[in-house]
Motif scaffolding. Structure first.
Motif, PDB file in Angstrom:
ATOM      1  N   UNK A   1       0.830  -1.203   0.000  1.00 50.23           N
ATOM      2  CA  UNK A   1       0.000   0.000   0.000  1.00 50.23           C
ATOM      3  C   UNK A   1       0.869   1.258   0.000  1.00 50.23           C
ATOM      4  N   UNK A   2       2.000   1.222   0.686  1.00 45.47           N
ATOM      5  CA  UNK A   2       2.913   2.356   0.709  1.00 45.47           C
ATOM      6  C   UNK A   2       3.470   2.621  -0.683  1.00 45.47           C
ATOM      7  N   UNK A   3       3.873   1.541  -1.393  1.00 43.49           N
ATOM      8  CA  UNK A   3       4.397   1.691  -2.745  1.00 43.49           C
ATOM      9  C   UNK A   3       3.336   2.240  -3.686  1.00 43.49           C
ATOM     10  N   UNK A   4       2.125   1.754  -3.580  1.00 46.40           N
ATOM     11  CA  UNK A   4       1.035   2.241  -4.431  1.00 46.40           C
ATOM     12  C   UNK A   4       0.767   3.714  -4.162  1.00 46.40           C
ATOM     13  N   UNK A   5       0.795   4.117  -2.892  1.00 48.66           N
ATOM     14  CA  UNK A   5       0.592   5.521  -2.531  1.00 48.66           C
ATOM     15  C   UNK A   5       1.693   6.402  -3.127  1.00 48.66           C
ATOM     16  N   UNK A   6       2.945   5.930  -3.038  1.00 45.18           N
ATOM     17  CA  UNK A   6       4.063   6.682  -3.625  1.00 45.18           C
ATOM     18  C   UNK A   6       3.926   6.778  -5.132  1.00 45.18           C
ATOM     19  N   UNK A   7       3.506   5.686  -5.781  1.00 49.71           N
ATOM     20  CA  UNK A   7       3.356   5.685  -7.235  1.00 49.71           C
ATOM     21  C   UNK A   7       2.265   6.670  -7.666  1.00 49.71           C
ATOM     22  N   UNK A   8       1.169   6.714  -6.945  1.00 52.96           N
ATOM     23  CA  UNK A   8       0.108   7.680  -7.256  1.00 52.96           C
ATOM     24  C   UNK A   8       0.604   9.114  -7.096  1.00 52.96           C
ATOM     25  N   UNK A   9       1.422   9.345  -6.074  1.00 54.43           N
ATOM     26  CA  UNK A   9       1.969  10.683  -5.841  1.00 54.43           C
ATOM     27  C   UNK A   9       2.911  11.094  -6.975  1.00 54.43           C
ATOM     28  N   UNK A  10       3.718  10.156  -7.457  1.00 54.78           N
ATOM     29  CA  UNK A  10       4.619  10.440  -8.568  1.00 54.78           C
ATOM     30  C   UNK A  10       3.827  10.669  -9.857  1.00 54.78           C
ATOM     31  N   UNK A  11       2.775   9.867 -10.070  1.00 49.19           N
ATOM     32  CA  UNK A  11       1.992   9.959 -11.299  1.00 49.19           C
ATOM     33  C   UNK A  11       1.195  11.255 -11.415  1.00 49.19           C
ATOM     34  N   UNK A  12       1.004  11.955 -10.304  1.00 49.40           N
ATOM     35  CA  UNK A  12       0.350  13.266 -10.379  1.00 49.40           C
ATOM     36  C   UNK A  12       1.193  14.240 -11.187  1.00 49.40           C
ATOM     37  N   UNK A  13       2.519  14.082 -11.118  1.00 50.37           N
ATOM     38  CA  UNK A  13       3.427  14.995 -11.789  1.00 50.37           C
ATOM     39  C   UNK A  13       3.956  14.450 -13.105  1.00 50.37           C
ATOM     40  N   UNK A  14       4.130  13.146 -13.210  1.00 46.23           N
ATOM     41  CA  UNK A  14       4.734  12.527 -14.393  1.00 46.23           C
ATOM     42  C   UNK A  14       3.630  12.117 -15.356  1.00 46.23           C
ATOM     43  N   UNK A  15       3.636  12.733 -16.537  1.00 50.76           N
ATOM     44  CA  UNK A  15       2.624  12.456 -17.557  1.00 50.76           C
ATOM     45  C   UNK A  15       3.342  12.261 -18.886  1.00 50.76           C
ATOM     46  N   UNK A  16       3.052  11.168 -19.575  1.00 52.72           N
ATOM     47  CA  UNK A  16       3.664  10.903 -20.866  1.00 52.72           C
ATOM     48  C   UNK A  16       2.837  11.488 -21.997  1.00 52.72           C
ATOM     49  N   UNK A  17       3.486  12.138 -22.951  1.00 48.98           N
ATOM     50  CA  UNK A  17       2.807  12.692 -24.114  1.00 48.98           C
ATOM     51  C   UNK A  17       3.325  11.990 -25.362  1.00 48.98           C
ATOM     52  N   UNK A  18       2.785  12.360 -26.509  1.00 53.60           N
ATOM     53  CA  UNK A  18       3.252  11.717 -27.740  1.00 53.60           C
ATOM     54  C   UNK A  18       4.667  12.170 -28.096  1.00 53.60           C
ATOM     55  N   UNK A  19       5.057  13.385 -27.712  1.00 51.84           N
ATOM     56  CA  UNK A  19       6.410  13.853 -27.995  1.00 51.84           C
ATOM     57  C   UNK A  19       7.412  13.372 -26.948  1.00 51.84           C
ATOM     58  N   UNK A  20       6.966  13.187 -25.715  1.00 53.05           N
ATOM     59  CA  UNK A  20       7.841  12.727 -24.643  1.00 53.05           C
ATOM     60  C   UNK A  20       7.085  11.703 -23.787  1.00 53.05           C
TER      61      UNK A  20
END
Length: 120
Positions: A7-26
């Motif tokens: 659960x701690x890892x999942x919480x950290x991953x959600x926190x990181x995914x708020x900022x990290x977003x993949x686009x078609x260029x990157x």
């Protein structure tokens, strides 16, 4: 209070995914590390598609049995991923460590991909 590491890892991953977003260029380079294997894929979050993927399961059995689940295996997977992505025309990516620390096998994969020509 008992700490649940999953659960701690999942919480950290959600926190990181708020900022990290993949686009078609990157697109996003997502890494998942289990106890035995390591998986990496490049994802375009805007379209919801996986562009390139590889893992330690792609290594032949004799090679994996000799090396085992360690940093050497992660370096091989990182190099394979970089070669596949450069062939597809993907050079720049955003790194997603998947809630794990940037240390050990995750770091080895990332640095091998950088050394093979990918940019973060």
């Amino acid at each position: 209070m008992k700490i649940n590491t999953k659960q701690t890892r999942i919480h950290k991953h959600k926190r990181v995914r708020k900022k990290v977003q993949g686009t078609s260029t990157k697109p996003r380079l997502c890494v998942f590390r289990s106890n035995k294997h390591i998986y990496a894929q490049i994802i375009d979050d805007m379209q919801g598609t996986t562009l390139v993927a590889t893992s330690s399961l792609n290594l032949n059995n004799q090679e994996f049995d000799k090396i085992g689940p360690n940093c050497d295996t992660s370096r091989i997977v990182g190099k394979q991923l970089a070669e596949k992505s450069i062939n597809e025309g993907i050079i720049n990516v955003v790194f997603d460590r998947g809630g794990k620390l940037y240390h050990g096998r995750v770091k080895a994969l990332a640095e091998a991909a950088k050394a093979a020509g990918m940019g973060f």
